[in-house]
Enzyme design. Sequence first.
Site, PDB file in Angstrom:
ATOM      1  N   HIS A 164       0.867  -1.184   0.000  1.00  0.00           N
ATOM      2  CA  HIS A 164       0.000   0.000   0.000  1.00  0.00           C
ATOM      3  C   HIS A 164       0.903   1.233   0.000  1.00  0.00           C
ATOM      4  O   HIS A 164       1.942   1.234   0.663  1.00  0.00           O
ATOM      5  CB  HIS A 164      -0.862   0.070   1.277  1.00  0.00           C
ATOM      6  CG  HIS A 164      -2.140  -0.702   1.211  1.00  0.00           C
ATOM      7  ND1 HIS A 164      -2.658  -1.350   2.318  1.00  0.00           N
ATOM      8  CD2 HIS A 164      -3.025  -0.907   0.198  1.00  0.00           C
ATOM      9  CE1 HIS A 164      -3.796  -1.937   1.974  1.00  0.00           C
ATOM     10  NE2 HIS A 164      -4.049  -1.681   0.701  1.00  0.00           N
ATOM     11  N   CYS A 204      -2.428   3.160   8.976  1.00  0.00           N
ATOM     12  CA  CYS A 204      -3.443   2.204   8.513  1.00  0.00           C
ATOM     13  C   CYS A 204      -4.652   2.159   9.443  1.00  0.00           C
ATOM     14  O   CYS A 204      -5.762   1.877   9.015  1.00  0.00           O
ATOM     15  CB  CYS A 204      -2.877   0.791   8.462  1.00  0.00           C
ATOM     16  SG  CYS A 204      -1.475   0.586   7.394  1.00  0.00           S
TER      17      CYS A 204
HETATM   18  N1  ARG Z   1      -3.997  -6.910   6.427  1.00  0.00           N
HETATM   19  C1  ARG Z   1      -4.399  -5.712   5.798  1.00  0.00           C
HETATM   20  C2  ARG Z   1      -4.269  -5.866   4.280  1.00  0.00           C
HETATM   21  O1  ARG Z   1      -3.383  -6.549   3.856  1.00  0.00           O
HETATM   22  C3  ARG Z   1      -3.548  -4.573   6.264  1.00  0.00           C
HETATM   23  C4  ARG Z   1      -3.976  -3.280   5.718  1.00  0.00           C
HETATM   24  C5  ARG Z   1      -3.063  -2.157   6.091  1.00  0.00           C
HETATM   25  N2  ARG Z   1      -3.608  -0.943   5.683  1.00  0.00           N
HETATM   26  C6  ARG Z   1      -2.942   0.029   5.082  1.00  0.00           C
HETATM   27  N3  ARG Z   1      -3.524   1.138   4.815  1.00  0.00           N
HETATM   28  N4  ARG Z   1      -1.681  -0.129   4.700  1.00  0.00           N
HETATM   29  O2  ARG Z   1      -5.069  -5.349   3.551  1.00  0.00           O
END
Ligand code: ARG
Length: 696
Positions: free
Chosen positions: A166, A262
């Site tokens: 991300h 996050c």
């Molecule tokens: N386990 C979640 C995923 O893989 C974590 C999300 C983390 N969120 C972020 N904005 N980086 O989607």
Amino acid sequence: MTIRYLMCAPDFYDVDYVINPWMEGNIHRSNQTKAKEQWQALYDILKELASIDLVDPQPGLPDMVFTANAGLVLGNKVVVSRFFHRERQGEEPHFKAWFQSQGFETFELPQDLPFEGAGDALLDREGRWLWAGYGFRSELDSHPLIAQWLDIEVLSLHLVDSRFYHLDTCFCPLTGGYLLYYPEAFDTYSNRLIEMRVPSSKRIAISEPDAVNFACNAVNVGQTIILNKASDSLKQRLGAVGFTVIETPLTEFLKAGGAAKCLTLRITEPIAPAPQEVSHVESTVIQMQGHLLDTGLINRALDLVVDAGGSFQVLEFKLGVQKQSTSEAKIRVSAPDGEILKTILNQLIEIGAILPRETDRDAQLVAVEQAGVAPDDFYVTTIYPTEVRVKGEWIRATRQRMDACVVVDPAAKTAVCKLIRDLQVGDLVVVGVEGIRTAHRPEVREKSSKEFSFMGSGVSSERRVELVVEQIAWELRQIRDRGGKTVVTAGPVVVHTGGAPHLAYLIREGFVHALLGGNAIAVHDMEQAIMGTSLGVDLQRGVSVSGGHRHHLKVINLIRRYGGIKQAVEAGILTSGIMYECIKNNVPFSLAGSIRDDGPLPDTEMDLIKAQKHYSELIQGADLILMLSSMLHSIGVGNMTPAGVKLVCVDINPAVVTKLADRGSIESVGVVTDVGLFLSLLVQQLQKLGSAVFNV
Ligand code: ARG
């Protein structure tokens, strides 16, 4: 105005599945009590700086704590997320309902266009533009829609390290135009884009140890930065430009691949004074046809798109059911800007992609204004047959070779591959990417893969050399007997490794129809024939002869005295060897000079343009080219040779062999071995075949 954040309590949080590298090995390994404490601590810190809204957690949706992925807010608009992974798609209706309950105007992307909200889209803190990530979760094609809906310029950034899947895991715009980020998580183009928009005095690039502690996954409110953990040096750097860093451990959430940022979503994002809807993303649809799966062509095409910074969507794939039937694919290719799209399209055309019939246009032609200089943007040919569309008709270019321009005569409906230096004023050169297609004839591939069954892996190992030799001998024999053409390029190593008598045999017996080399192969061959040494080494005894290092100069001098190799043969001075056999058997040869040549021999062509021309004349009509230990001449020849000609490259250096096998041409065979040994085995094999009758 008070700043507001959205969070979601970790009541149902756990690592239940694996959708990013951090979750691997961590299933059910997060400590629930500790997670709750850590989340509460973050909540308490943020509460001091902003007001916090909560969305109800839902059983069965463990990742819902990561509210950054709920959607992307700007003003009173929100683009709600479309999750890439099924595991998180259940969160979509809950977040959407919450946004609607708060009076946001919601925008929804089409079902098949993933976009993971503020996890992959971060506003410049001055509100000037939106940074948007793609490559793992969000699709590049979502960016133009977001630009349109939110009326903002979107800068697309290509994520290339799966740990930073991300954008908010490796990128954090800060108050005052500062940027905290981890450059290695992005491709070159994206780094350039970042550097163009953020002056170096404002870029705070972090190193890997901080990056893997999620230092970029920070919540920034005014001059405060809240994050999981940062090194002392990073804290110092941030302090020096006026930020206060608050560390709060979030280790339990790191196990799911998330941290401070996050776990929060800023829902008050003011609109900048001068909004402008811009996305630089451009896209087009291409078509591919052929043995897309068997030959791996489709993978190559898609990899190429991604490697060049683009993104794709397979719109249609018609699978050929039988082994011999071909498949067809329609692919939408997008790139962060028009220039990159053009680069990608060029590469796709090289491997046989075409623009769909509906969008078919004639090739664009631009007239040459200065002799020997092509117009900008000219199309560069490959070894594959090229066709260009002229007045609605596809015509095949002649004199196919790589690294040339295509010159069209619309009246005569002809096209020809021409080197830049040969362009004349007024020549109409194909530019751009429209109306061009290349053919990778599947029939060529199939036929040759049967005859050259050892080719599978491209480059052979020592143990397979004998098998390769058997097949090449067979092929040479067939070509000779049916009146075909075999061309040899050879370097002086052929002589140094004792291969000269064997190559001489091949010439004498009619297996070789043209010889291409440089000054050195001829000099050392004649040195051996006349003085018994090769670069001063006696090949029979394997020892250096005293004064031997001058032998080759004496030979050069001798040949110069007679005026050339042919004259030396006629005078009875040269009576054996490679060059002798060429003269005796009327096998044409071309010796291309170079900067390191001694002499040179009268026969060596020191004008490289003339030498290249001569080479390419001798290659015309070749069925097979045997490349013997000469990187320079082999690669030069490879560039002039169209697809469909078999290349056999023998060199002790695997790099040379790979370079030629790389042609992507299945017709090329690489043999990594000592060339003297190879030639002696080849001759042995040919002698074994003897006068066996060939019915061709
Ligand atoms: N386990 C979640 C995923 O893989 C974590 C999300 C983390 N969120 C972020 N904005 N980086 O989607």
